[in-house]
Design a protein around this motif. Structure first.
Motif, PDB file in Angstrom:
ATOM      1  N   THR A   1       1.195   4.691  -0.746  1.00  0.00           N
ATOM      2  CA  THR A   1       2.406   4.069  -1.284  1.00  0.00           C
ATOM      3  C   THR A   1       3.299   3.750  -0.100  1.00  0.00           C
TER       4      THR A   1
ATOM      5  N   THR B   1       8.407  -2.374   7.763  1.00  0.00           N
ATOM      6  CA  THR B   1       7.157  -3.073   7.453  1.00  0.00           C
ATOM      7  C   THR B   1       6.170  -2.954   8.604  1.00  0.00           C
TER       8      THR B   1
ATOM      9  N   THR C   1       2.177   8.143  -9.350  1.00  0.00           N
ATOM     10  CA  THR C   1       1.822   7.750  -7.987  1.00  0.00           C
ATOM     11  C   THR C   1       0.970   8.802  -7.297  1.00  0.00           C
TER      12      THR C   1
ATOM     13  N   TYR D   1      -0.938   1.953   6.962  1.00  0.00           N
ATOM     14  CA  TYR D   1      -1.964   1.392   6.075  1.00  0.00           C
ATOM     15  C   TYR D   1      -3.323   1.329   6.781  1.00  0.00           C
TER      16      TYR D   1
ATOM     17  N   VAL E   1       7.187  -5.215  -3.439  1.00  0.00           N
ATOM     18  CA  VAL E   1       6.067  -6.093  -3.760  1.00  0.00           C
ATOM     19  C   VAL E   1       5.785  -6.920  -2.508  1.00  0.00           C
TER      20      VAL E   1
ATOM     21  N   VAL F   1       4.264  -1.298  -1.413  1.00  0.00           N
ATOM     22  CA  VAL F   1       3.083  -1.131  -2.267  1.00  0.00           C
ATOM     23  C   VAL F   1       3.296   0.121  -3.105  1.00  0.00           C
ATOM     24  N   GLY F   2       3.229  -0.003  -4.420  1.00  0.00           N
ATOM     25  CA  GLY F   2       3.390   1.157  -5.289  1.00  0.00           C
ATOM     26  C   GLY F   2       4.850   1.454  -5.597  1.00  0.00           C
TER      27      GLY F   2
END
Length: 454
Positions: free
Chosen positions: A205, A187, A416, A194, A400, A405-406
């Protein structure tokens, strides 16, 4: 990195990847390449992890080959333009949706399944018609080196190319503009990816992780449930993003659960020599895992062979949510067991924390099952099973919230890496005057009538 990404953009803009037969040919070439080099690939991952050929096929290449075969057989169906109904306002016309590739994609793989987690998203990207720059994890250095050698010697670098390296190389890649970034990992690193993607408004994703609970209820069938749980937890020495991270168990079932779990571990006889166990990836992670173990709460196991990077399966009892082992994703062969007296109590505890990537429910009560499925949010999971949901390509795989994400796998992977272009095609033999000025009350009444608004 800039030169490579620009070379891929030129290749993509040549429209070669728009041809479905080209995509299928490249996927088949990749499968042939992997099959013809199975011995070398097995040797490389054994050097990194001690992973056996059996688990290398079942946990790494088996899923990749299934993805390739499914994409080759269903690509025409997935890529076909889809007609949708046209509303009366646009009469006479037809409407349809055209899937198209996003463009130049960056796939950043993870170290725990270095073949599967690098190649599976690459397969999806190729199937959707994208070019791919693959950055495998540098931690399993032998697998990374061999992937780079095989792929870079077999594919046009403008289409599919592997970049090796660590943080510096990844940072340089993320500074380029891509049309899609696919990342698998932690994460914390996911946030960095991100943020880098946001500079170019690049869609991302993120396949991350989290503390995935395994919940047993009063009428769960313990014998088969524990057998499936123990296999899933200690597969790859617990270094699996969707591994059951901890167990939630009714207090009344504690003693029987611990006895059966210990027996199952003993029967499995986990070891590299037996082909059903692997090493911890590096010394840093061995030390991290050691710091999570409270020796006063170890019920079974705990042998650590630091020089060989091997930690044998550990069961911890009487664990609470405040213990060190519950403060982060374990990602190793430690299974904490927390007992509870009220199902609502543990639902509340799970909700206080970040949404997990997976959740596993072991129960024979449909009402309890439905309650947990309804009230808990998580990426995906299983009832009376663990991990195996990843093997069904019809189930989109993803997280989630903080767990991702995705999603991808099967058609979800194709989606995707695709943009769905919406088209309205209008006939020229008729045109209504309703939308043109001069406006009038009568025109407005007709428009409201067509829209179904009185």
């Amino acid at each position: 990195m800039k030169e490579l990404s620009e070379k891929q953009r030129v290749f993509f803009n040549s429209n070669q990847t728009k041809d479905l037969s080209f995509r299928i040919k490249q996927l088949q070439r990749l499968k042939t390449l992997l099959l013809s080099n199975q011995n070398r690939l097995n040797e490389a991952i054994y050097a990194d992890f001690g992973k056996s050929p059996f688990e290398t096929f079942t946990n790494e290449f088996g899923l990749v080959f299934l993805d390739i075969d499914e994409a080759c057989s269903k690509l025409k169906q997935w890529a076909k333009r889809k007609r949708v109904r046209t509303n009366w306002i646009n009469f006479p016309a037809k409407s349809y949706i055209i899937p198209e590739p996003l463009g130049v994609s960056l796939v950043i793989g993870a170290w725990n399944y270095p073949y599967q987690l690098s190649l599976a998203p690459s397969v999806a990207a190729i199937a959707a018609g994208n070019t791919v720059i693959l950055k495998p994890s540098e931690l399993p250095s032998n697998t990374s080196k061999l992937l780079a050698e095989l792929i870079n010697n077999s594919f046009d670098p403008g289409f599919f190319h592997v970049v090796e390296g660590g943080i510096d190389q990844t940072t340089a890649l993320l500074a380029q503009r891509f049309d899609k970034i696919f990342f698998t990992g932690s994460t914390n690193v996911g946030r960095i990816v991100y943020q880098a993607a946001a500079k170019h408004l690049t869609p991302v994703t993120l396949e991350l992780g989290g503390k995935s609970p395994a919940i047993f209820t009063e009428n769960a069938k313990l014998s088969i449930g524990i057998k499936r749980l123990i296999w899933a937890k200690f597969l790859n020495a617990g270094q699996t993003c969707i591994a059951p991270d901890y167990v939630l168990l009714p207090l009344s079932m504690k003693d029987e659960f611990l006895q059966l779990a210990k027996k199952e571990i003993e029967q499995a006889s986990y070891s590299i020599e037996n082909g059903n166990y692997v090493r911890i990836i590096n010394d840093k992670n061995v030390e991290r895992l050691k710091s999570l173990i409270d020796q006063n709460k170890v019920y079974f196991g705990g042998e650590i062979m630091e020089e060989k990077r091997i930690i044998h399966p550990i069961l911890m009892q009487d664990v609470t949510f405040d213990d060190a082992v519950m403060q982060e994703e374990i990602f190793g062969p430690i299974l904490p067991i927390i007992t509870y007296e009220s199902l609502d109590e543990i639902i509340s505890e799970i909700k206080k924390r970040e949404k997990p990537l997976s959740c596993y429910i072991f129960t024979g009560d449909s009402a309890v099952k439905n309650k947990l499925l309804s009230e808990l949010s998580f990426g995906g999971g299983a009832v009376n099973e663990a991990i195996m949901h990843i093997s069904n390509s019809r189930l989109p795989f993803g997280g989630v919230g903080q767990s991702g994400v995705g999603s991808y796998h099967g058609e979800a992977g194709f989606r995707t890496f695709s943009h769905y272009k919406s088209i309205l095609e209008k006939a020229t033999w008729f045109e209504t005057k309703l939308k043109y000025s001069p406006y009038s009350e009568k025109k407005l009444q007709w428009i409201r009538r067509f829209m179904g608004i009185s």
